[in-house]
Structures are given as C-alpha cells and as structure tokens.
Design a protein around this motif. Structure first.
Motif, PDB file in Angstrom:
ATOM      1  N   ARG A  76       0.843  -1.193   0.000  1.00 14.37           N
ATOM      2  CA  ARG A  76       0.000   0.000   0.000  1.00 14.37           C
ATOM      3  C   ARG A  76       0.877   1.241   0.000  1.00 14.37           C
ATOM      4  O   ARG A  76       1.669   1.469   0.899  1.00 14.37           O
ATOM      5  CB  ARG A  76      -0.934   0.019   1.205  1.00 14.37           C
ATOM      6  CG  ARG A  76      -2.036   1.051   1.047  1.00 14.37           C
ATOM      7  CD  ARG A  76      -3.064   0.936   2.110  1.00 14.37           C
ATOM      8  NE  ARG A  76      -2.502   1.378   3.379  1.00 14.37           N
ATOM      9  CZ  ARG A  76      -3.193   1.452   4.506  1.00 14.37           C
ATOM     10  NH1 ARG A  76      -4.453   1.090   4.526  1.00 14.37           N
ATOM     11  NH2 ARG A  76      -2.619   1.859   5.615  1.00 14.37           N
ATOM     12  N   TRP A  77       0.713   2.014  -1.049  1.00 16.96           N
ATOM     13  CA  TRP A  77       1.501   3.214  -1.293  1.00 16.96           C
ATOM     14  C   TRP A  77       0.665   4.425  -0.912  1.00 16.96           C
ATOM     15  O   TRP A  77      -0.539   4.459  -1.164  1.00 16.96           O
ATOM     16  CB  TRP A  77       1.860   3.243  -2.776  1.00 16.96           C
ATOM     17  CG  TRP A  77       2.626   4.424  -3.230  1.00 16.96           C
ATOM     18  CD1 TRP A  77       3.817   4.865  -2.739  1.00 16.96           C
ATOM     19  CD2 TRP A  77       2.288   5.303  -4.293  1.00 16.96           C
ATOM     20  NE1 TRP A  77       4.236   5.961  -3.435  1.00 16.96           N
ATOM     21  CE2 TRP A  77       3.311   6.254  -4.398  1.00 16.96           C
ATOM     22  CE3 TRP A  77       1.221   5.373  -5.173  1.00 16.96           C
ATOM     23  CZ2 TRP A  77       3.300   7.267  -5.343  1.00 16.96           C
ATOM     24  CZ3 TRP A  77       1.212   6.383  -6.119  1.00 16.96           C
ATOM     25  CH2 TRP A  77       2.246   7.305  -6.194  1.00 16.96           C
ATOM     26  N   LEU A  78       1.301   5.418  -0.320  1.00 17.69           N
ATOM     27  CA  LEU A  78       0.591   6.625   0.081  1.00 17.69           C
ATOM     28  C   LEU A  78       0.875   7.733  -0.922  1.00 17.69           C
ATOM     29  O   LEU A  78       1.971   8.280  -0.966  1.00 17.69           O
ATOM     30  CB  LEU A  78       1.012   7.048   1.488  1.00 17.69           C
ATOM     31  CG  LEU A  78       0.748   6.003   2.571  1.00 17.69           C
ATOM     32  CD1 LEU A  78       1.344   6.430   3.896  1.00 17.69           C
ATOM     33  CD2 LEU A  78      -0.737   5.732   2.700  1.00 17.69           C
ATOM     34  N   LYS A  79      -0.105   8.057  -1.744  1.00 15.54           N
ATOM     35  CA  LYS A  79       0.022   9.107  -2.745  1.00 15.54           C
ATOM     36  C   LYS A  79      -0.698  10.338  -2.216  1.00 15.54           C
ATOM     37  O   LYS A  79      -1.928  10.336  -2.116  1.00 15.54           O
ATOM     38  CB  LYS A  79      -0.579   8.663  -4.079  1.00 15.54           C
ATOM     39  CG  LYS A  79      -0.511   9.722  -5.151  1.00 15.54           C
ATOM     40  CD  LYS A  79      -1.144   9.242  -6.434  1.00 15.54           C
ATOM     41  CE  LYS A  79      -1.031  10.306  -7.495  1.00 15.54           C
ATOM     42  NZ  LYS A  79      -1.678   9.883  -8.730  1.00 15.54           N
ATOM     43  N   ASP A  80       0.064  11.360  -1.878  1.00 12.66           N
ATOM     44  CA  ASP A  80      -0.520  12.594  -1.337  1.00 12.66           C
ATOM     45  C   ASP A  80      -1.432  12.286  -0.151  1.00 12.66           C
ATOM     46  O   ASP A  80      -2.519  12.852  -0.022  1.00 12.66           O
ATOM     47  CB  ASP A  80      -1.293  13.350  -2.424  1.00 12.66           C
ATOM     48  CG  ASP A  80      -0.418  13.695  -3.619  1.00 12.66           C
ATOM     49  OD1 ASP A  80       0.772  14.003  -3.397  1.00 12.66           O
ATOM     50  OD2 ASP A  80      -0.912  13.652  -4.756  1.00 12.66           O
ATOM     51  N   GLY A  81      -0.999  11.342   0.710  1.00  8.69           N
ATOM     52  CA  GLY A  81      -1.768  10.974   1.884  1.00  8.69           C
ATOM     53  C   GLY A  81      -2.934  10.047   1.619  1.00  8.69           C
ATOM     54  O   GLY A  81      -3.647   9.653   2.534  1.00  8.69           O
ATOM     55  N   ARG A  82      -3.149   9.680   0.355  1.00  6.06           N
ATOM     56  CA  ARG A  82      -4.245   8.794  -0.038  1.00  6.06           C
ATOM     57  C   ARG A  82      -3.679   7.407  -0.350  1.00  6.06           C
ATOM     58  O   ARG A  82      -2.838   7.278  -1.226  1.00  6.06           O
ATOM     59  CB  ARG A  82      -4.934   9.388  -1.274  1.00  6.06           C
ATOM     60  CG  ARG A  82      -6.322   8.848  -1.512  1.00  6.06           C
ATOM     61  CD  ARG A  82      -6.980   9.538  -2.702  1.00  6.06           C
ATOM     62  NE  ARG A  82      -6.533   8.868  -3.910  1.00  6.06           N
ATOM     63  CZ  ARG A  82      -6.033   9.494  -4.970  1.00  6.06           C
ATOM     64  NH1 ARG A  82      -5.890  10.778  -4.992  1.00  6.06           N
ATOM     65  NH2 ARG A  82      -5.663   8.798  -6.019  1.00  6.06           N
ATOM     66  N   PRO A  83      -4.105   6.366   0.353  1.00  5.54           N
ATOM     67  CA  PRO A  83      -3.537   5.025   0.110  1.00  5.54           C
ATOM     68  C   PRO A  83      -4.047   4.390  -1.176  1.00  5.54           C
ATOM     69  O   PRO A  83      -5.227   4.462  -1.492  1.00  5.54           O
ATOM     70  CB  PRO A  83      -3.983   4.219   1.328  1.00  5.54           C
ATOM     71  CG  PRO A  83      -5.199   4.912   1.830  1.00  5.54           C
ATOM     72  CD  PRO A  83      -5.064   6.368   1.454  1.00  5.54           C
ATOM     73  N   GLU A  84      -3.123   3.783  -1.916  1.00  6.98           N
ATOM     74  CA  GLU A  84      -3.444   3.018  -3.119  1.00  6.98           C
ATOM     75  C   GLU A  84      -2.575   1.765  -3.119  1.00  6.98           C
ATOM     76  O   GLU A  84      -1.413   1.815  -2.741  1.00  6.98           O
ATOM     77  CB  GLU A  84      -3.148   3.821  -4.389  1.00  6.98           C
ATOM     78  CG  GLU A  84      -4.012   5.046  -4.570  1.00  6.98           C
ATOM     79  CD  GLU A  84      -3.672   5.800  -5.841  1.00  6.98           C
ATOM     80  OE1 GLU A  84      -4.592   6.042  -6.628  1.00  6.98           O
ATOM     81  OE2 GLU A  84      -2.499   6.147  -6.037  1.00  6.98           O
TER      82      GLU A  84
END
Length: 155
Positions: A23-31
């Motif tokens: 799980r990667w955090l892109k701009d604080g949003r997990p994807e």
C-alpha cells in the motif's frame, strides 16, 4: 522544461490464487501497488526488485522471469509549482517467495503489505501498474508490453 527519468523494478508475486501488494501513500491517499521501486545508481534491476520486495514486504524472493516493461511520459508538478517532463520506465518481474515473513515497511513509501485474492483486485483502490502487471502475468506477451494499455503509470 526540466526532464527527469526514473527506472524501477516491480514484482508480481502470485500464489494460491492471491497476489502480494504493497500500500503506497500518494498525497496521503492510500493506493495498492506492486511491490518494487526505483533503481539505485549502479544497481542491477534484478537486484533492485529483490531489495525493494524485501524492504516493502519482509519477504525474500527469487525472480522466475521477466514479464515485461511499462513506460510512460507525463508532466509532473514539483515543489514551488515547477513542472517537469517525467519519463518512468518500470520492469515487471515474476517472483516467488523463498523466505522471510510478511511485515510492513517503516519510514518508506509504503505503509503495509498484504495478500489479496486475485478476483478481489478490481474492487481495490489501486494504481494502474497493478492491472498492467497482471496483464503481463496473464498474457505473457512476446513483446513484453501489456496489450492495449497505456504504459507505466509513474506510481
């Protein structure tokens, strides 16, 4: 316009009908994404995927094949509002777990790793790289390029 290049290696690890994702955090949003990441200067991409998978999941893996290459060029906004012409190149390897234990990365670009049922992947909040990697894994195209899809999403 300034140009940047990022070369990375990613892993497709499927066992018992499940895929290993980070799980990667892109701009604080997990994807959810494939375990993997950027090559360090002087590092071989084969070694990159081994290192990145262990960092992000805790597993030691071995490469069983090179599935393909995903590439994408796009404008990316940087600090102070500057935009750069970014080109990302990602090699996608098939791997299998040989040791270690599932754990979460601390202080990195991902915050957890987890096995997901393959049929549950479409419902996940995920980056396009997951779909492209799975397409490479399923299709095994001789060109090494996922069929009918735009390439590398730049994670």
């Amino acid at each position: 316009m300034r140009k940047t290049l990022r070369v990375a290696a990613y892993a497709i690890c499927v066992r018992d009908g499940q895929i290993l994702l980070a799980r990667w955090l892109k701009d604080g949003r997990p994807e959810w994404t494939l375990p993997g990441g950027g090559m360090e200067h002087g590092e071989d991409l084969h070694d990159t995927v081994l290192r990145e998978v262990e960092e992000e999941t805790g597993y030691r893996v071995e490469v069983s094949g090179l599935l393909g290459v995903c590439s994408r060029r796009l404008p990316v906004r940087r600090r102070f509002g500057r935009t750069v012409d970014h080109h990302g190149v990602g090699l996608v390897y098939e791997v299998r777990v040989t040791g270690g234990e599932l754990r979460y990365e601390v202080g990195g670009s991902t915050d957890m790793a987890q096995w997901h049922d393959l049929d549950a992947v479409p419902a996940l909040n995920r980056v396009r790289l997951v779909d492209q990697g799975l397409a490479l894994w399923r299709e095994r195209p001789v060109t090494g390029r996922p069929g009918g899809q735009e390439s590398y999403p730049g994670r």
